[in-house]
Design an enzyme around this catalytic site. Structure first.
Site, PDB file in Angstrom:
ATOM      1  N   PHE A  88       0.809  -1.227   0.000  1.00  0.00           N
ATOM      2  CA  PHE A  88       0.000   0.000   0.000  1.00  0.00           C
ATOM      3  C   PHE A  88       0.839   1.273   0.000  1.00  0.00           C
ATOM      4  O   PHE A  88       0.430   2.302   0.565  1.00  0.00           O
ATOM      5  CB  PHE A  88      -0.962   0.010   1.200  1.00  0.00           C
ATOM      6  CG  PHE A  88      -1.607  -1.331   1.464  1.00  0.00           C
ATOM      7  CD1 PHE A  88      -2.252  -2.015   0.443  1.00  0.00           C
ATOM      8  CD2 PHE A  88      -1.544  -1.916   2.708  1.00  0.00           C
ATOM      9  CE1 PHE A  88      -2.829  -3.253   0.667  1.00  0.00           C
ATOM     10  CE2 PHE A  88      -2.113  -3.156   2.953  1.00  0.00           C
ATOM     11  CZ  PHE A  88      -2.764  -3.828   1.927  1.00  0.00           C
ATOM     12  N   CYS A  89       2.004   1.237  -0.639  1.00  0.00           N
ATOM     13  CA  CYS A  89       2.899   2.404  -0.684  1.00  0.00           C
ATOM     14  C   CYS A  89       3.158   2.949   0.722  1.00  0.00           C
ATOM     15  O   CYS A  89       3.257   4.165   0.927  1.00  0.00           O
ATOM     16  CB  CYS A  89       2.344   3.487  -1.588  1.00  0.00           C
ATOM     17  SG  CYS A  89       2.390   3.053  -3.344  1.00  0.00           S
ATOM     18  N   ALA A  90       3.258   2.025   1.671  1.00  0.00           N
ATOM     19  CA  ALA A  90       3.614   2.360   3.057  1.00  0.00           C
ATOM     20  C   ALA A  90       4.450   1.202   3.589  1.00  0.00           C
ATOM     21  O   ALA A  90       4.131   0.597   4.609  1.00  0.00           O
ATOM     22  CB  ALA A  90       2.367   2.572   3.899  1.00  0.00           C
TER      23      ALA A  90
END
Length: 453
Positions: A375-377
């Protein structure tokens, strides 16, 4: 139940009309089903109101600011009115600037270009990459993931108090996690930042679509958010807040619109006088339709009433979390615990399942769109999964076959346009997949789990 109570209950239960609510998708097991869009945290469907407003304006579209014709003048008024609408939606201060950008990522990269040369930046490892990565030219202090809101404030206070030299500083923090949905203590973090002479920017990409955001009440210096998460497509975003750093910085892009006056010097060079308004960082022909769509979404959410929207979404959150809690193999990811307030974003893993395989089965067999991955985290998800947050990984699914363990998760997200049936189908599908297994064979293709044909 009285007539008035019943009417109020129906108002809470009714989703806002969005595009795509009648779209059907094929199932690998045969037949079709209405698509359940449960990936709002990535991109929310466009509100019908937004689409209708844009369609009504489209024949009158014209270039803004520099045209003498009627359509240019109309488009200019619409563009600048959109700016005022966004300022009202965010409860900005009178002297704040509203800059239209492409996205939250674009907004925070713009601010990163505008901070003073000796500015120190403080950011938690829990941030989305849009907040984590833009500060490449600054001295950055990455703070470990807190396990309570109080710990977040204490961690920030210690970091700010211990900084040397005691120059300009900026804190970047999310309002709601794009992984866990948990609300962060923004007002308390802003107070801590200001007490130590720092400024703070709020990444409201996941907060603004779900809760009211007041610049003045939260006492933040800037807010950034994306239109495509606020039910407004067309590649638009906003950076709103204090004007001084933006006014003093070199334009984010150099070109027409950002420049007030350009002249040749006697030595053959060029002198440029830049605008001091938001136009300074809006060079080129602006995305008028994108700005208008954001303003339309702001009006629609305001008119619907956040009290009503929040109450209905909380009901959906409670039902999804309760349904997942009934499946022992499911582990919901959380920083602050079960009682933490949150928006409609829930990430989880399923014992015995590769997350990509599970998400693929939800889509292919039930017509449910969720997201799997990091999740781009990346650092946050690695921390929540109990692995090294420094471990590298791709934004999509890792190369793991169905059934193999994967260091990624599944995310379900929803909002003002989500019908009750979609969350009910999702909970049922999770139960059935865990108890009965997938009804289809799957294979890995280009890093993604897909149905075998």
């Amino acid at each position: 139940m009285s007539v008035s109570t019943a009417a109020a209950d129906r108002s809470v239960r009714s989703p806002l009309p969005v595009l795509g609510r009648d779209v059907t998708v094929p199932l690998v097991t045969g037949g079709e089903v209405a698509y359940a869009a449960l990936d709002y945290a990535a991109s929310a469907p466009a509100l019908q109101r937004v689409w209708d407003d844009v369609a009504a304006y489209a024949p009158y579209y014209g270039s803004v600011h520099r045209g003498a014709g009627y359509l240019s003048q109309l488009s200019t008024d619409l563009f600048e009115n959109a700016r005022r609408t966004v300022a009202e939606f965010l409860d900005c201060r009178a002297d704040d600037q509203v800059v239209f950008t492409r996205s939250t990522t674009d907004s925070l990269n713009l601010l990163a270009r505008a901070i003073p040369a000796d500015c120190r930046v403080f950011v938690f490892e829990t941030e989305h990459h849009a907040s984590l990565l833009p500060w490449r030219d600054a001295q950055v202090t990455y703070l470990n993931a807190p396990r309570t809101p109080e710990q977040a404030v204490a961690t920030l206070e210690r970091a700010l108090a211990g900084r040397e030299p005691h120059g300009p500083a900026l804190v970047c923090v999310t309002g709601a996690s794009n992984v866990t949905g948990e609300l962060w203590p923004v007002r308390e973090l802003a107070a801590a930042a200001h007490a130590h002479g720092a400024r703070i920017v709020l990444d409201a990409a996941q907060l603004a679509p779900h809760h009211p955001v007041s610049v003045q009440d939260l006492d933040v210096d800037w807010v950034a958010f994306s239109g495509h998460k606020l039910y407004a497509p067309f590649g638009s975003g906003v950076l709103a807040g204090r004007a001084d750093w933006l006014r003093e910085a070199e334009p984010y892009l150099a070109g027409g619109g950002a420049s007030r006056r350009v002249s040749r010097r006697t030595d053959g060079g060029v002198d440029v006088e830049w605008h001091e308004s938001a136009a300074r960082h809006e060079a080129g022909s602006p995305n008028v339709i994108g700005a208008y769509s954001i303003a339309s979404a702001c009006k629609a959410l305001t008119e619907a009433g956040f009290d009503t929207l929040v109450a209905r979404e909380q009901d959906l959150i409670d039902r999804v979390r309760a349904g997942l809690a009934e499946v022992p193999q499911v582990k919901i990811l959380s920083l602050f615990g079960d009682d933490a307030p949150r928006v409609g974003v829930i990430s989880f893993v399923v014992e015995g399942w590769n997350s990509s395989h599970f998400a693929a089965a939800l889509s292919a067999e039930y017509g449910i769109g969720v997201r799997d991955g990091l999740f781009c985290a990346h650092p946050l998800v690695r921390t929540l999964l109990g692995s090294d947050p420094q471990t590298q990984g791709e934004c999509g699914a890792p190369e793991a076959a169905p059934g193999e363990k994967s260091l990624n998760a599944i995310r379900v997200s929803f909002g003002a346009g989500t019908p009750d049936e979609h969350v009910e189908r999702f909970v049922t599908a999770v139960r059935e997949l865990v108890s009965d297994g997938a009804r289809w064979q799957y294979r890995t293709e280009d890093g993604r789990c897909v149905p075998a044909v």
